[in-house]
Design a protein around this motif. Structure first.
Motif, short mmCIF file in Angstrom:
data_model
loop_
_atom_site.label_atom_id
_atom_site.label_comp_id
_atom_site.label_asym_id
_atom_site.label_seq_id
_atom_site.Cartn_x
_atom_site.Cartn_y
_atom_site.Cartn_z
N LYS A 10 0.84 -1.21 0.00
CA LYS A 10 0.00 0.00 0.00
C LYS A 10 0.87 1.26 0.00
O LYS A 10 0.58 2.23 -0.70
CB LYS A 10 -0.92 0.01 1.23
N VAL A 11 1.93 1.23 0.80
CA VAL A 11 2.82 2.38 0.88
C VAL A 11 3.49 2.63 -0.46
O VAL A 11 3.62 3.78 -0.92
CB VAL A 11 3.87 2.18 1.99
N LEU A 29 5.34 -0.58 9.47
CA LEU A 29 6.35 -1.23 8.62
C LEU A 29 7.50 -1.77 9.45
O LEU A 29 7.95 -1.13 10.40
CB LEU A 29 6.90 -0.22 7.59
N SER A 30 8.00 -2.92 9.06
CA SER A 30 9.20 -3.45 9.70
C SER A 30 10.43 -2.76 9.12
O SER A 30 10.36 -2.06 8.11
CB SER A 30 9.30 -4.95 9.46
N THR A 31 11.57 -2.98 9.76
CA THR A 31 12.82 -2.41 9.25
C THR A 31 13.11 -2.91 7.84
O THR A 31 13.52 -2.14 6.96
CB THR A 31 14.00 -2.78 10.18
N GLU A 32 12.88 -4.22 7.61
CA GLU A 32 13.14 -4.80 6.29
C GLU A 32 12.23 -4.19 5.23
O GLU A 32 12.65 -3.92 4.10
CB GLU A 32 12.95 -6.32 6.32
N GLU A 33 10.95 -3.94 5.61
CA GLU A 33 10.02 -3.35 4.65
C GLU A 33 10.43 -1.91 4.31
O GLU A 33 10.34 -1.49 3.15
CB GLU A 33 8.61 -3.38 5.23
N ARG A 34 10.88 -1.18 5.30
CA ARG A 34 11.35 0.18 5.05
C ARG A 34 12.55 0.17 4.09
O ARG A 34 12.66 1.03 3.21
CB ARG A 34 11.73 0.86 6.37
N GLU A 35 13.47 -0.79 4.31
CA GLU A 35 14.65 -0.87 3.45
C GLU A 35 14.26 -1.20 2.01
O GLU A 35 14.83 -0.65 1.05
CB GLU A 35 15.63 -1.93 3.99
N LEU A 36 13.29 -2.09 1.85
CA LEU A 36 12.85 -2.45 0.50
C LEU A 36 12.25 -1.23 -0.22
O LEU A 36 12.59 -0.94 -1.37
CB LEU A 36 11.82 -3.57 0.57
N ILE A 37 11.38 -0.51 0.48
CA ILE A 37 10.74 0.67 -0.11
C ILE A 37 11.78 1.74 -0.45
O ILE A 37 11.74 2.36 -1.51
CB ILE A 37 9.66 1.22 0.83
N GLN A 38 12.74 1.93 0.47
CA GLN A 38 13.78 2.92 0.22
C GLN A 38 14.62 2.54 -1.00
O GLN A 38 15.00 3.40 -1.80
CB GLN A 38 14.69 3.04 1.45
N ALA A 39 14.88 1.23 -1.16
CA ALA A 39 15.65 0.76 -2.32
C ALA A 39 14.92 1.06 -3.61
O ALA A 39 15.50 1.49 -4.61
CB ALA A 39 15.94 -0.73 -2.19
N LEU A 40 13.59 0.84 -3.61
CA LEU A 40 12.80 1.11 -4.80
C LEU A 40 12.76 2.60 -5.11
O LEU A 40 12.83 3.01 -6.27
CB LEU A 40 11.38 0.57 -4.61
N GLU A 41 12.65 3.43 -4.06
CA GLU A 41 12.67 4.88 -4.26
C GLU A 41 14.01 5.35 -4.83
O GLU A 41 14.06 6.13 -5.78
CB GLU A 41 12.40 5.60 -2.93
N ASP A 42 15.09 4.87 -4.22
CA ASP A 42 16.43 5.31 -4.62
C ASP A 42 16.70 5.00 -6.08
O ASP A 42 17.39 5.75 -6.77
CB ASP A 42 17.50 4.66 -3.74
N ASP A 43 16.18 3.85 -6.55
CA ASP A 43 16.48 3.43 -7.92
C ASP A 43 15.34 3.74 -8.89
O ASP A 43 15.30 3.19 -9.99
CB ASP A 43 16.79 1.93 -7.93
N LYS A 44 14.39 4.60 -8.43
CA LYS A 44 13.30 5.07 -9.30
C LYS A 44 12.53 3.89 -9.91
O LYS A 44 12.23 3.85 -11.12
CB LYS A 44 13.85 5.99 -10.39
N MET A 45 12.22 2.91 -9.07
CA MET A 45 11.54 1.71 -9.52
C MET A 45 10.10 1.62 -8.97
O MET A 45 9.43 0.60 -9.13
CB MET A 45 12.33 0.46 -9.09
N LEU A 46 9.60 2.69 -8.31
CA LEU A 46 8.28 2.63 -7.69
C LEU A 46 7.19 2.41 -8.73
O LEU A 46 6.26 1.62 -8.51
CB LEU A 46 8.01 3.92 -6.91
N ASN A 47 7.29 3.08 -9.87
CA ASN A 47 6.26 2.96 -10.90
C ASN A 47 6.21 1.55 -11.45
O ASN A 47 5.13 0.95 -11.60
CB ASN A 47 6.51 3.97 -12.02
#
Length: 386
Positions: A10-11, A29-47
């Motif tokens: 959802k986030v 969110l767990s720490t692991e979930e935050r890291e996953l989301i941050q990785a997607l943001e950093d690499d412009k993969m959210l879309n």
């Protein structure tokens, strides 16, 4: 997939819609979930991630992904990483990347690791006045002129000293060349001597090398391969942590990486001496061995090839322990090494490797022949038994 069960998804969708994520969701969110989301943001993969979520069916997607993951990874993959693997595999395969891009606290298996190439042409020159010059930033540039000697950096691989006229100084003026781990550099002295300096090494040498009756250089640490210009009137002396190597004109290698310092003679004739004035005379294919702990100086017949191969673009191992092999690779490729057990260090390995190959290629060869397996995190290689 029922997205109501997975807050992290959802986030991702909220972020992709340029919405501020619900803070109540973020707090769950767990720490692991935050890291996953941050990785997607950093690499412009959210879309890409959001689009794929809309289309995917979890079970079908997992069954497709599962055969492509290593057995061990499948068996122990946490629930979050299972979803992450499903999510990222199609996206990264389309992008031509490495599919296992989860920011995990565990090392990544060698077959999945993405390794940055090592830039081997790096060195720092310390001038006589204390100034430092990064040679990788000064390609094909005249750096200075000292005591009638010009200093030029050529192609980020050769530091050349050229005597332009008569040097009036009677006292030698010294420079220092510092080679970081994972690099090498070539040095041409003003007398015509050429020195190849290996990784993690420091050489102090005179700018005006012909100004005095002897030519003295100081290998303060590491390894260097010398091709000494002949001058019967001015002996060339390498001072190497308690062992002095005296020559008139010859080719030899000095290695000070360990407490056992080795001088290996390729051609010519050299005299090695310790602080107690104990001397050995070397002929080609002989090696002077100086033990810093006992101050003992001995010599032995050797096959010179493994000891000088590095200067010819190769690494040769002859019944070397895996510990010795990994020490060499650690220096040359600038990776730290951690063994899972001391027993693995004693495994023996023989082989010839092109020195400029990618480290992943070399580790693959060792895995296939040595009964070991590697995993990598950041710039650390973990070694375990297969």
């Amino acid at each position: 997939m029922n997205t109501t069960e997975h807050i992290w998804i959802k986030v991702i969708q909220q972020l992709n819609n340029n919405e501020k994520p619900d803070q109540q969701l973020m707090a769950k969110l767990s720490t692991e979930e935050r890291e996953l989301i941050q990785a997607l943001e950093d690499d412009k993969m959210l879309n890409s991630a959001s689009n794929f979520i809309q289309k995917m069916n979890e079970n079908d997607a997992w069954n497709e992904v599962k055969p492509k993951l290593p057995i061990k990874t499948v068996r122990f993959l946490p629930q979050l990483l299972r979803y992450a693997a499903i999510l990222l595999l199609p996206i990264l395969l389309l992008g031509g990347g490495i599919f296992y891009y989860i920011k995990s606290n565990q090392p990544v298996e060698l077959s999945l690791a993405k390794l940055e190439p090592t830039d081997h042409n790096r060195a720092t020159l310390v001038l006589s006045d204390g100034r430092s010059v990064e040679l990788s930033k000064n390609e094909n540039q005249k750096l200075s002129e000292i005591a009638g000697t010009s200093i030029t950096n050529k192609n980020k691989e050769l530091l050349s000293y050229q005597q332009d006229g008569n040097a009036n100084a009677t006292e030698q003026i010294f420079n220092k060349l510092i080679i970081p781990r994972g690099a090498e550099y070539k040095l041409a002295l003003a007398d015509g001597t050429v020195v190849m300096i290996n990784s993690a090494s420091v050489l102090r040498f005179p700018v005006n090398i012909n100004a005095t009756n002897s030519r003295n250089v100081y290998l303060e640490q590491g390894e260097a391969y010398f091709k000494v210009a002949k001058n019967p009137n001015k002996p060339f002396i390498v001072h190497a942590n308690g062992m002095d190597v005296r020559v008139l004109g010859t080719t030899f290698n000095v290695n000070t990486y360990t407490k056992t310092i080795r001088t290996t003679l390729v051609e010519g004739r050299v005299e090695a001496q310790n602080a107690n004035n104990q001397k050995v005379i070397l002929s080609p294919n002989e090696q002077a061995i100086f033990n810093q702990q006992t101050n003992a100086l001995t010599k032995a017949d050797v096959d010179v090839a493994p000891f000088v191969a590095w200067a010819n673009g190769k690494i040769i191992y002859e019944e070397s322990t895996l510990d010795e092999v990994m020490q060499t690779l650690s220096l040359w490729y600038d990776y730290d090494v951690e063994f899972k057990s001391d027993k693995i260090k004693a495994i023996h390995f023989s082989g010839e490797i092109e020195r400029y190959k990618d480290i992943k290629t070399i580790l693959n060869i060792i895995e296939q022949t040595g009964g070991v397996k590697f995993s990598i995190k950041n710039r650390r290689i973990y070694v375990d038994q297969r």
